[in-house]
Design a protein around this motif. Structure first.
Motif, PDB file in Angstrom:
ATOM      1  N   SER A  12       0.859  -1.183   0.000  1.00 38.77           N
ATOM      2  CA  SER A  12       0.000   0.000   0.000  1.00 38.77           C
ATOM      3  C   SER A  12       0.889   1.223   0.000  1.00 38.77           C
ATOM      4  O   SER A  12       2.070   1.140   0.374  1.00 38.77           O
ATOM      5  N   THR A  13       0.314   2.332  -0.401  1.00 37.80           N
ATOM      6  CA  THR A  13       1.117   3.548  -0.549  1.00 37.80           C
ATOM      7  C   THR A  13       0.395   4.747   0.034  1.00 37.80           C
ATOM      8  O   THR A  13      -0.790   4.951  -0.226  1.00 37.80           O
ATOM      9  N   VAL A  14       1.134   5.512   0.827  1.00 41.22           N
ATOM     10  CA  VAL A  14       0.632   6.780   1.352  1.00 41.22           C
ATOM     11  C   VAL A  14       1.283   7.891   0.526  1.00 41.22           C
ATOM     12  O   VAL A  14       2.499   8.070   0.584  1.00 41.22           O
ATOM     13  N   ILE A  15       0.469   8.577  -0.259  1.00 40.10           N
ATOM     14  CA  ILE A  15       0.966   9.675  -1.083  1.00 40.10           C
ATOM     15  C   ILE A  15       0.505  10.978  -0.451  1.00 40.10           C
ATOM     16  O   ILE A  15      -0.698  11.157  -0.212  1.00 40.10           O
ATOM     17  N   LEU A  16       1.448  11.850  -0.164  1.00 43.48           N
ATOM     18  CA  LEU A  16       1.093  13.126   0.464  1.00 43.48           C
ATOM     19  C   LEU A  16       1.485  14.267  -0.458  1.00 43.48           C
ATOM     20  O   LEU A  16       2.545  14.255  -1.076  1.00 43.48           O
ATOM     21  N   SER A  17       0.593  15.244  -0.536  1.00 44.05           N
ATOM     22  CA  SER A  17       0.882  16.422  -1.352  1.00 44.05           C
ATOM     23  C   SER A  17       0.294  17.639  -0.644  1.00 44.05           C
ATOM     24  O   SER A  17      -0.381  17.514   0.377  1.00 44.05           O
ATOM     25  N   LEU A  18       0.604  18.801  -1.188  1.00 42.42           N
ATOM     26  CA  LEU A  18       0.049  20.038  -0.648  1.00 42.42           C
ATOM     27  C   LEU A  18      -0.974  20.577  -1.624  1.00 42.42           C
ATOM     28  O   LEU A  18      -0.760  20.549  -2.833  1.00 42.42           O
ATOM     29  N   LYS A  19      -2.067  21.089  -1.088  1.00 38.17           N
ATOM     30  CA  LYS A  19      -3.077  21.663  -1.972  1.00 38.17           C
ATOM     31  C   LYS A  19      -3.566  22.969  -1.375  1.00 38.17           C
ATOM     32  O   LYS A  19      -3.774  23.071  -0.166  1.00 38.17           O
ATOM     33  N   ALA A  27      -2.429  26.297   2.854  1.00 40.73           N
ATOM     34  CA  ALA A  27      -2.372  25.025   2.139  1.00 40.73           C
ATOM     35  C   ALA A  27      -2.719  23.885   3.091  1.00 40.73           C
ATOM     36  O   ALA A  27      -2.569  23.993   4.308  1.00 40.73           O
ATOM     37  N   SER A  28      -3.156  22.773   2.541  1.00 44.56           N
ATOM     38  CA  SER A  28      -3.457  21.575   3.328  1.00 44.56           C
ATOM     39  C   SER A  28      -2.631  20.412   2.818  1.00 44.56           C
ATOM     40  O   SER A  28      -2.271  20.349   1.646  1.00 44.56           O
ATOM     41  N   VAL A  29      -2.356  19.455   3.706  1.00 45.81           N
ATOM     42  CA  VAL A  29      -1.739  18.203   3.298  1.00 45.81           C
ATOM     43  C   VAL A  29      -2.856  17.281   2.816  1.00 45.81           C
ATOM     44  O   VAL A  29      -3.810  17.010   3.549  1.00 45.81           O
ATOM     45  N   VAL A  30      -2.741  16.829   1.588  1.00 42.25           N
ATOM     46  CA  VAL A  30      -3.799  16.003   0.996  1.00 42.25           C
ATOM     47  C   VAL A  30      -3.231  14.659   0.554  1.00 42.25           C
ATOM     48  O   VAL A  30      -2.020  14.507   0.358  1.00 42.25           O
ATOM     49  N   MET A  31      -4.118  13.668   0.423  1.00 33.57           N
ATOM     50  CA  MET A  31      -3.688  12.331  -0.012  1.00 33.57           C
ATOM     51  C   MET A  31      -4.770  11.677  -0.850  1.00 33.57           C
ATOM     52  O   MET A  31      -5.954  11.929  -0.663  1.00 33.57           O
ATOM     53  N   VAL A 102       4.610  14.214  -3.105  1.00 32.92           N
ATOM     54  CA  VAL A 102       4.616  14.634  -4.507  1.00 32.92           C
ATOM     55  C   VAL A 102       4.164  16.088  -4.608  1.00 32.92           C
ATOM     56  O   VAL A 102       3.345  16.565  -3.835  1.00 32.92           O
ATOM     57  N   ARG A 103       4.747  16.781  -5.569  1.00 33.99           N
ATOM     58  CA  ARG A 103       4.409  18.179  -5.767  1.00 33.99           C
ATOM     59  C   ARG A 103       3.044  18.298  -6.458  1.00 33.99           C
ATOM     60  O   ARG A 103       2.599  17.380  -7.162  1.00 33.99           O
ATOM     61  N   ALA A 104       2.424  19.457  -6.278  1.00 31.16           N
ATOM     62  CA  ALA A 104       1.083  19.664  -6.842  1.00 31.16           C
ATOM     63  C   ALA A 104       1.089  19.485  -8.357  1.00 31.16           C
ATOM     64  O   ALA A 104       0.132  18.944  -8.931  1.00 31.16           O
ATOM     65  N   ASP A 105       2.174  19.906  -9.040  1.00 28.04           N
ATOM     66  CA  ASP A 105       2.180  19.771 -10.503  1.00 28.04           C
ATOM     67  C   ASP A 105       2.279  18.309 -10.926  1.00 28.04           C
ATOM     68  O   ASP A 105       1.782  17.931 -11.985  1.00 28.04           O
ATOM     69  N   GLU A 106       2.915  17.448 -10.097  1.00 33.45           N
ATOM     70  CA  GLU A 106       2.937  16.016 -10.410  1.00 33.45           C
ATOM     71  C   GLU A 106       1.541  15.421 -10.269  1.00 33.45           C
ATOM     72  O   GLU A 106       1.153  14.522 -11.011  1.00 33.45           O
ATOM     73  N   VAL A 107       0.809  15.909  -9.288  1.00 33.09           N
ATOM     74  CA  VAL A 107      -0.561  15.425  -9.092  1.00 33.09           C
ATOM     75  C   VAL A 107      -1.419  15.800 -10.293  1.00 33.09           C
ATOM     76  O   VAL A 107      -2.209  14.995 -10.799  1.00 33.09           O
ATOM     77  N   ARG A 150      15.610  16.988   4.947  1.00 30.54           N
ATOM     78  CA  ARG A 150      15.138  17.869   3.887  1.00 30.54           C
ATOM     79  C   ARG A 150      13.858  17.331   3.280  1.00 30.54           C
ATOM     80  O   ARG A 150      13.590  17.498   2.106  1.00 30.54           O
ATOM     81  N   ILE A 151      13.036  16.666   4.093  1.00 27.66           N
ATOM     82  CA  ILE A 151      11.894  15.960   3.539  1.00 27.66           C
ATOM     83  C   ILE A 151      10.903  16.908   2.871  1.00 27.66           C
ATOM     84  O   ILE A 151      10.238  16.537   1.906  1.00 27.66           O
ATOM     85  N   ALA A 152      10.814  18.150   3.370  1.00 25.57           N
ATOM     86  CA  ALA A 152       9.859  19.087   2.773  1.00 25.57           C
ATOM     87  C   ALA A 152      10.167  19.325   1.300  1.00 25.57           C
ATOM     88  O   ALA A 152       9.302  19.717   0.517  1.00 25.57           O
ATOM     89  N   HIS A 153      11.420  19.053   0.929  1.00 26.66           N
ATOM     90  CA  HIS A 153      11.853  19.189  -0.449  1.00 26.66           C
ATOM     91  C   HIS A 153      10.909  18.499  -1.437  1.00 26.66           C
ATOM     92  O   HIS A 153      10.642  18.997  -2.528  1.00 26.66           O
ATOM     93  N   GLY A 154      10.416  17.320  -1.050  1.00 30.79           N
ATOM     94  CA  GLY A 154       9.558  16.550  -1.942  1.00 30.79           C
ATOM     95  C   GLY A 154       8.274  17.257  -2.312  1.00 30.79           C
ATOM     96  O   GLY A 154       7.608  16.875  -3.278  1.00 30.79           O
ATOM     97  N   LEU A 155       7.903  18.266  -1.559  1.00 25.85           N
ATOM     98  CA  LEU A 155       6.649  18.981  -1.821  1.00 25.85           C
ATOM     99  C   LEU A 155       6.887  20.285  -2.560  1.00 25.85           C
ATOM    100  O   LEU A 155       5.939  21.023  -2.836  1.00 25.85           O
ATOM    101  N   LEU A 156       8.147  20.597  -2.869  1.00 26.05           N
ATOM    102  CA  LEU A 156       8.488  21.902  -3.422  1.00 26.05           C
ATOM    103  C   LEU A 156       9.175  21.749  -4.767  1.00 26.05           C
ATOM    104  O   LEU A 156       9.802  20.730  -5.036  1.00 26.05           O
TER     105      LEU A 156
END
Lengths: 239, 239
Positions: A12-19, A27-31, A102-107, A150-156
């Motif tokens: 299973s996979t937990v995908i987190l992004s910002l919206k 912004a909110s953390v979305v999945m 994942v970044r919003a543009d990837e979503v 630097r985990i926040a990097h994944g959202l930017l």
């Protein structure tokens, strides 16, 4: 071997992004979640995932089932944890859970699939199986990891303003942060490198920063051959 | 379902301890291995472990198989990683690997079992399956975790001198550390609390320290209800 004696392996996979919806102040953390179309838990929302095929590795199974259910193909999935409580499913299932930011543009680039919807992690419906617990753990890890990596990097994007970075932290921690304190802390951390470029627009120009790639990424999996690879056995045996 | 279509789940455990032989100048990181008495890899050394029983959870299986093979019962086993490469065993096996750091006195209390021996991690024999890779990853995690957490604690008694703490770090990193620099770094970290007690003996008295339990432990598993518990789902949904 009867079916009662079999333990099956799922991923299973937990995908987190910002919206940030138009008009939202923050912004909110979305999945993404997938609505189950069969028992058990028919009709409930669950993490994207599926069964491990006997001929594929764990990472490949996580990528495949994520793409099949959500259309998402993040460049890097990190193994989060293996969940194997006896009663987590009507049959015995051990789930190897992966996660990615994942970044919003990837979503936006992903092709939307049937029975998939994105949810604000602060307002989730009851989930199938033990997926509430899994999501709770992923969000806890996210909050504990942003402090030392630097985990926040994944959202930017590759370059970002301090306000954009602060927005990521605010969404993860669910509270506002003082801009001056935040600037001081990240500037002292050595993690960020200022660039010569500025974000211009409706506000006054804001300097763009990027992450210092020389700062070692802690706590990546053993199969990563990226910034912080695990040593080969021959190297580790020297320790 | 033919046997070729079955993925079986095993658990294995990496146990790390410190050992200083009489006459040794420095301590070494050591681990127990079990000599395999059947194929595959008969005669090779392997991590302690065994099959997951369909009626037991992952943590319970790790504790049980570790005790059965080595007689060790550490108070806390942390899940390290799930290894599931297709070719890691002649049949398809996903291994959920746990690890723990145990103090030398805990090792001495364990009842020695047949076919078990302790090895210096700097001088390991070739291991069965992908256990070389697993041990390499565990040692890499150990080295990367001591930098930002109190993980060395697991190898020490409740109170210890700075020289004893430095010896742990030196064994983990495989090199000598400057005593004055080390003292300055740990004193500045806020992780240690000086006590009023001193170690006396053949050297001049050395102050005893303990870890500051208020410093949050990063990166524990989701099922730990200790110092840094994962939030309940109802808590995390507020984020």
């Amino acid at each position: 071997m009867s079916s009662e004696d079999i333990t099956r392996v799922a991923v299973s996979t937990v995908i987190l992004s910002l919206k940030r919806e138009p008009g939202d102040e923050h912004a909110s953390v979305v999945m993404p979640l997938v609505r189950r179309v069969r028992d058990p838990f028919e009709g409930r929302w669950a993490l994207p995932g599926g069964w491990l095929d006997v001929h594929e590795g764990l990472d490949a199974a996580a990528s495949r089932t994520l793409a099949e259910t959500t259309g998402l193909s993040p460049s890097y999935l990190e193994q989060l944890y293996a969940f194997g409580a006896v009663d987590r499913s009507p049959t015995r299932v051990v789930s190897i859970v992966y996660w990615a930011l994942v970044r919003a543009d990837e979503v936006e680039q992903a092709h939307p699939q049937e029975n998939v919807a994105w949810f604000d992690t602060a307002d989730l419906p009851p989930l199938a199986f033990d997926h509430d617990e899994i999501v709770g753990y992923a969000l806890w890890r996210l909050r504990s990891k942003v402090g030392y990596s630097r985990i926040a990097h994944g959202l930017l994007p590759g370059e970002f303003t301090l306000a954009e970075l602060r927005e990521v932290y605010e969404a993860i921690f669910g509270r506002r942060l003082d801009p001056a304190n935040f600037r001081r802390q990240v500037e002292n951390s050595g993690n960020l490198i200022p660039t010569d470029r500025f974000r211009t627009g409706s506000h006054r120009p804001a300097r763009l920063y990027r992450y210092n790639r020389e700062v070692e990424l802690a706590d990546r999996g053993p199969l990563t051959h990226g910034l912080a690879p695990a040593p080969l056995p021959s190297e580790s045996s020297r320790s």
